[in-house]
Scaffold this motif. Structure first.
Motif, PDB file in Angstrom:
ATOM      1  N   LEU A 183      48.350  33.497  36.506  1.00  0.00           N
ATOM      2  CA  LEU A 183      48.444  34.376  35.340  1.00  0.00           C
ATOM      3  C   LEU A 183      49.879  34.749  35.005  1.00  0.00           C
ATOM      4  CD1 LEU A 183      45.496  36.815  36.124  1.00  0.00           C
ATOM      5  CD2 LEU A 183      45.539  34.993  34.420  1.00  0.00           C
ATOM      6  N   TRP A 184      50.761  34.738  36.003  1.00  0.00           N
ATOM      7  CA  TRP A 184      52.113  35.243  35.763  1.00  0.00           C
ATOM      8  C   TRP A 184      53.230  34.365  36.302  1.00  0.00           C
ATOM      9  CZ3 TRP A 184      53.776  36.479  40.678  1.00  0.00           C
ATOM     10  CH2 TRP A 184      52.769  36.749  41.609  1.00  0.00           C
ATOM     11  N   THR A 216      52.993  27.487  40.392  1.00  0.00           N
ATOM     12  CA  THR A 216      51.647  27.770  40.899  1.00  0.00           C
ATOM     13  C   THR A 216      51.061  26.539  41.587  1.00  0.00           C
ATOM     14  OG1 THR A 216      51.279  29.373  39.128  1.00  0.00           O
ATOM     15  CG2 THR A 216      49.334  28.562  40.271  1.00  0.00           C
ATOM     16  N   LEU A 217      51.138  25.394  40.920  1.00  0.00           N
ATOM     17  CA  LEU A 217      50.596  24.162  41.502  1.00  0.00           C
ATOM     18  C   LEU A 217      51.382  23.750  42.745  1.00  0.00           C
ATOM     19  CD1 LEU A 217      49.748  22.139  38.270  1.00  0.00           C
ATOM     20  CD2 LEU A 217      48.226  23.546  39.685  1.00  0.00           C
ATOM     21  N   SER A 265      39.695  26.102  43.417  1.00  0.00           N
ATOM     22  CA  SER A 265      39.366  25.675  42.048  1.00  0.00           C
ATOM     23  C   SER A 265      39.636  26.785  41.045  1.00  0.00           C
ATOM     24  CB  SER A 265      37.893  25.269  41.966  1.00  0.00           C
ATOM     25  OG  SER A 265      37.629  24.204  42.831  1.00  0.00           O
ATOM     26  N   LEU A 266      39.295  28.007  41.412  1.00  0.00           N
ATOM     27  CA  LEU A 266      39.498  29.142  40.522  1.00  0.00           C
ATOM     28  C   LEU A 266      40.980  29.378  40.259  1.00  0.00           C
ATOM     29  CD1 LEU A 266      38.093  31.496  39.029  1.00  0.00           C
ATOM     30  CD2 LEU A 266      38.351  32.825  41.124  1.00  0.00           C
ATOM     31  N   SER A 267      41.787  29.386  41.307  1.00  0.00           N
ATOM     32  CA  SER A 267      43.219  29.653  41.119  1.00  0.00           C
ATOM     33  C   SER A 267      43.896  28.532  40.337  1.00  0.00           C
ATOM     34  CB  SER A 267      43.918  29.878  42.458  1.00  0.00           C
ATOM     35  OG  SER A 267      43.869  28.725  43.253  1.00  0.00           O
ATOM     36  N   THR A 268      43.555  27.294  40.652  1.00  0.00           N
ATOM     37  CA  THR A 268      44.146  26.152  39.934  1.00  0.00           C
ATOM     38  C   THR A 268      43.667  26.121  38.488  1.00  0.00           C
ATOM     39  OG1 THR A 268      44.195  24.931  42.013  1.00  0.00           O
ATOM     40  CG2 THR A 268      44.467  23.658  40.003  1.00  0.00           C
ATOM     41  N   VAL A 312      44.401  26.777  32.607  1.00  0.00           N
ATOM     42  CA  VAL A 312      43.887  27.346  31.358  1.00  0.00           C
ATOM     43  C   VAL A 312      44.861  28.357  30.770  1.00  0.00           C
ATOM     44  CG1 VAL A 312      42.066  28.844  30.411  1.00  0.00           C
ATOM     45  CG2 VAL A 312      41.469  26.922  31.889  1.00  0.00           C
ATOM     46  N   THR A 313      45.455  29.184  31.616  1.00  0.00           N
ATOM     47  CA  THR A 313      46.417  30.185  31.150  1.00  0.00           C
ATOM     48  C   THR A 313      47.615  29.525  30.476  1.00  0.00           C
ATOM     49  OG1 THR A 313      45.780  31.746  32.878  1.00  0.00           O
ATOM     50  CG2 THR A 313      47.936  32.071  31.890  1.00  0.00           C
ATOM     51  N   HIS A 314      48.068  28.413  31.013  1.00  0.00           N
ATOM     52  CA  HIS A 314      49.280  27.781  30.491  1.00  0.00           C
ATOM     53  C   HIS A 314      49.009  26.769  29.385  1.00  0.00           C
ATOM     54  CE1 HIS A 314      51.019  30.192  33.404  1.00  0.00           C
ATOM     55  NE2 HIS A 314      51.564  29.332  34.193  1.00  0.00           N
TER      56      HIS A 314
END
Length: 108
Positions: free
Chosen positions: A27-28, A34-35, A96-99, A104-106
């Motif tokens: 998200l931030w 993140t990846l 899966s949720l975090s990835t 989706v956010t980006h």
């Protein structure tokens, strides 16, 4: 438990905080970071044969031998005991949720 309650709750809080950080990082943080963090975490699990923090907690007597932190936290926080398969599935859902959240956010 080999060490005092303060050490137990300190490590428990750090571990739980890292999981919350990982779940919300997309998200931030930039997508590439993140990846990269997800990949680094998975690599550390492969190279060490499990989570380094869980191994420390197990060594100190805070986790049962072979118990994952996810199953331990579920039991402590929600009084729900996960089987080893359920703990693995929950870990996969978290991954899966975090990835997915990061992508989706980006993409917006």
């Amino acid at each position: 438990m080999i060490r005092g309650r303060g050490v137990y709750w300190g490590l428990f809080s750090v571990h739980l905080g890292l999981i919350i950080f990982a779940l919300t990082a997309g998200l931030w943080l930039p997508l590439w970071l993140t990846l990269g963090l997800v990949a680094a975490h998975r690599l550390h699990l492969r190279l060490l044969g499990g989570c380094a923090l869980s191994k420390l907690q197990e060594r100190l007597g805070h986790l049962e031998r072979g118990q994952s932190f996810i199953s331990h936290a579920a039991e402590k926080l929600f009084t729900f005991r996960l089987s080893p398969i359920q703990a693995v599935r929950l870990d996969q859902i978290f991954l899966s949720l975090s990835t997915g959240l990061a992508v989706v956010t980006h993409l917006r």
